[in-house]
Motif scaffolding. Structure first.
Motif, mmCIF file in Angstrom:
data_model
loop_
_atom_site.group_PDB
_atom_site.id
_atom_site.type_symbol
_atom_site.label_atom_id
_atom_site.label_comp_id
_atom_site.label_asym_id
_atom_site.label_seq_id
_atom_site.Cartn_x
_atom_site.Cartn_y
_atom_site.Cartn_z
ATOM 1 N N ASP A 1 -10.386 14.557 8.368
ATOM 2 C CA ASP A 1 -9.931 13.210 8.048
ATOM 3 C C ASP A 1 -8.576 13.295 7.373
ATOM 4 O OD1 ASP A 1 -10.337 12.506 4.856
ATOM 5 O OD2 ASP A 1 -11.665 14.094 5.555
ATOM 6 N N GLN B 1 -1.824 11.309 1.790
ATOM 7 C CA GLN B 1 -2.481 11.716 0.555
ATOM 8 C C GLN B 1 -3.463 12.855 0.825
ATOM 9 O OE1 GLN B 1 -4.142 7.711 -0.387
ATOM 10 N NE2 GLN B 1 -2.807 7.731 -2.168
ATOM 11 N N GLY B 2 -4.188 13.251 -0.215
ATOM 12 C CA GLY B 2 -5.278 14.206 -0.065
ATOM 13 C C GLY B 2 -4.818 15.604 0.299
ATOM 14 N N ARG C 1 -10.899 2.361 7.957
ATOM 15 C CA ARG C 1 -11.040 3.600 8.726
ATOM 16 C C ARG C 1 -10.803 3.360 10.210
ATOM 17 N NH1 ARG C 1 -16.002 7.243 7.272
ATOM 18 N NH2 ARG C 1 -14.536 7.542 5.519
ATOM 19 N N ASP D 1 -8.231 7.436 7.198
ATOM 20 C CA ASP D 1 -8.569 6.417 6.208
ATOM 21 C C ASP D 1 -7.284 5.845 5.623
ATOM 22 O OD1 ASP D 1 -11.294 6.675 6.501
ATOM 23 O OD2 ASP D 1 -11.508 8.158 4.891
ATOM 24 N N HIS E 1 -4.671 -0.467 -6.273
ATOM 25 C CA HIS E 1 -5.429 -0.040 -5.096
ATOM 26 C C HIS E 1 -6.495 -1.071 -4.750
ATOM 27 C CE1 HIS E 1 -8.914 2.258 -3.311
ATOM 28 N NE2 HIS E 1 -7.963 2.436 -2.425
ATOM 29 N N ALA F 1 -5.800 3.824 2.825
ATOM 30 C CA ALA F 1 -5.976 3.235 1.498
ATOM 31 C C ALA F 1 -4.905 2.165 1.316
ATOM 32 C CB ALA F 1 -5.854 4.306 0.423
ATOM 33 N N ASP G 1 -5.974 11.071 4.895
ATOM 34 C CA ASP G 1 -5.879 9.939 3.983
ATOM 35 C C ASP G 1 -4.429 9.483 3.898
ATOM 36 O OD1 ASP G 1 -8.655 10.025 3.172
ATOM 37 O OD2 ASP G 1 -8.155 11.859 2.100
ATOM 38 N N CYS H 1 -11.138 1.813 1.655
ATOM 39 C CA CYS H 1 -10.153 2.069 2.695
ATOM 40 C C CYS H 1 -10.496 1.280 3.947
ATOM 41 C CB CYS H 1 -10.088 3.560 3.030
ATOM 42 S SG CYS H 1 -11.614 4.174 3.806
#
Length: 414
Positions: A38, A21-22, A82, A92, A110, A94, A40, A80
């Motif tokens: 980071d 993601q992200g 980590r 992270d 989520h 999720a 995700d 999340c």
């Protein structure tokens, strides 16, 4: 998870391939000289403990079995779990659970402070759709905006990448040149922030992306810093603005050594022709049209699919691509590739193909392609048009999931 299940007598397992993601998924990552990175990743289960704390702790305890050498143990955060790999580098996870609704579609929740309905692909799909709608030029704006936001070590309180992506999309200005697109989009964002600094989730417009009080400070900082630094670019609009003055103006805006180096290189390159420049020095204004299967379907590889290609010159068969590569025989332009997929997936299913061009010619011709196209055929034909380390992928979709995928590299030489 297998070791955890064996020890605890449970049956927890991933329902899909983890979903990146992200900024990584949206391809808006920029190089950070302070090494603050980071990633995700969404991990999806069919069955999890009902309590969100219990679900996160289960993941933490399972990860600890394989993360024993880490300086920092896996840690449950609010939204999340980590894992810290090194200073300023972390992942992270999720956590999601999914159920099948009455129409046979997947619904996702989520694991945060409570279970909330959220599609792990929604934001990425939104961004890729918006980038496509804006002629694949939105991504470059977001990257440049993020570079500006990271341009001073003292600028620690700036909005995150998602908020920047949303307001860049909202105020995007389509001009012919990249510098024009970026400048006019930034001035629109500055003026927008002067009037209001609220930002809503584009996939859930009732929810603000400003989650804590500190986010208001970050929005104020972005506004003030844009207002200040955009003034350094006023000279660009002078009719007698020189090349060096333009470079110095952008240097003052971005505060990056690229522009300093450019001024020095410009003197050395004055006597050289464009054709003598290295590829790394040439800017190609191309569209990033590539699409990704995991933003379109859950990926759960239960079956196999293999790829090869018959190489033909006119009506004559030159050979098979995989064997030619093993024998180091060159694949040249002017041929036709007849890709053939063989799969163990039981019918019925759908077949999708992706052709990705790479290399300087693909960039110069604005032809990187990479779109995912449904053909429902296990054969796909392409010409060998120009050099580059290209590739082709085939995806088999069944019951709304990608259950098999394969890739074949296509290195075309001069």
């Amino acid at each position: 998870m297998e070791e955890y299940n064996e020890e605890k007598g449970t049956d927890y397992k991933l329902a899909e391939t983890p979903i990146v993601q992200g900024s990584v998924a949206m391809s808006t990552v920029v190089q950070n000289e302070n090494n603050d990175y980071d990633i995700d990743v969404a991990i999806v289960f069919d069955n999890l403990p009902d309590g969100t704390t219990a679900a996160k702790n289960m993941i933490v305890n399972a990860l600890k079995k394989k993360c024993s050498q880490f300086n920092v143990e896996p840690e449950a955060k609010t939204n999340c779990v980590r894992i810290v790999y090194a200073e300023n580098y972390h992942i992270d996870f999720a956590i999601y659970r999914r159920v099948v609704d009455e129409d046979g579609n997947y619904k996702y929740e989520h694991c945060g402070s409570e279970w909330r309905q959220r599609d792990p692909r929604a934001i990425t799909k939104w961004f890729l759709d918006q980038n496509k709608e804006k002629e694949y030029k939105l991504r470059e704006i977001v990257r440049l905006m993020k570079m500006f936001s990271k341009s001073r070590s003292a600028w620690v309180n700036m909005p995150g990448g998602l908020i920047q992506s949303v307001i860049a999309d909202e105020k995007f200005q389509l001009y012919e040149r990249a510098d024009e697109r970026f400048y006019h989009t930034m001035t629109e964002i500055r003026d927008r922030l002067a009037n209001h600094k609220e930002v809503f989730n584009p996939t859930d417009p009732e929810n603000s992306l400003k989650l804590v009080s500190g986010d208001s400070v970050k929005m104020e900082n972005l506004y003030n810093r844009l207002k200040d630094k955009l003034g350094k670019l006023d000279i660009l609009f002078d009719s007698d603005c020189t090349y060096n003055q333009a470079v110095e103006a952008w240097e003052g805006f971005f505060n990056h050594s690229y522009w300093t180096d450019l001024k020095q290189e410009e003197r050395a390159q004055m006597a050289k022709s464009y054709s003598q420049l290295s590829e790394s020095q040439i800017y190609y204004d191309y569209r990033e049209t590539e699409e990704y299967i995991d933003t379109m379907f859950p990926v759960n590889r239960k079956y196999e699919v293999t790829l090869d290609s018959k190489v033909k010159k006119g009506d004559s068969v030159v050979g098979w691509l995989n064997e030619m590569k093993r024998q180091h025989k060159p694949l040249l332009p002017g041929h036709t590739l007849h890709f053939e997929a063989k799969t163990s997936v039981p019918a019925p299913y759908q077949v999708y193909w992706k052709v990705k061009n790479r290399g300087s010619v693909a960039l110069e011709e604005d032809c990187i392609r990479g779109e995912i196209v449904r053909t429902n055929k296990l054969i796909h034909i392409e010409p060998t048009s120009f050099r580059g380390d290209h590739y082709v992928e085939c995806y088999i979709i069944k019951s709304g999931e990608c259950v098999a995928k394969a890739r074949i590299d296509v290195p075309i030489r001069i």
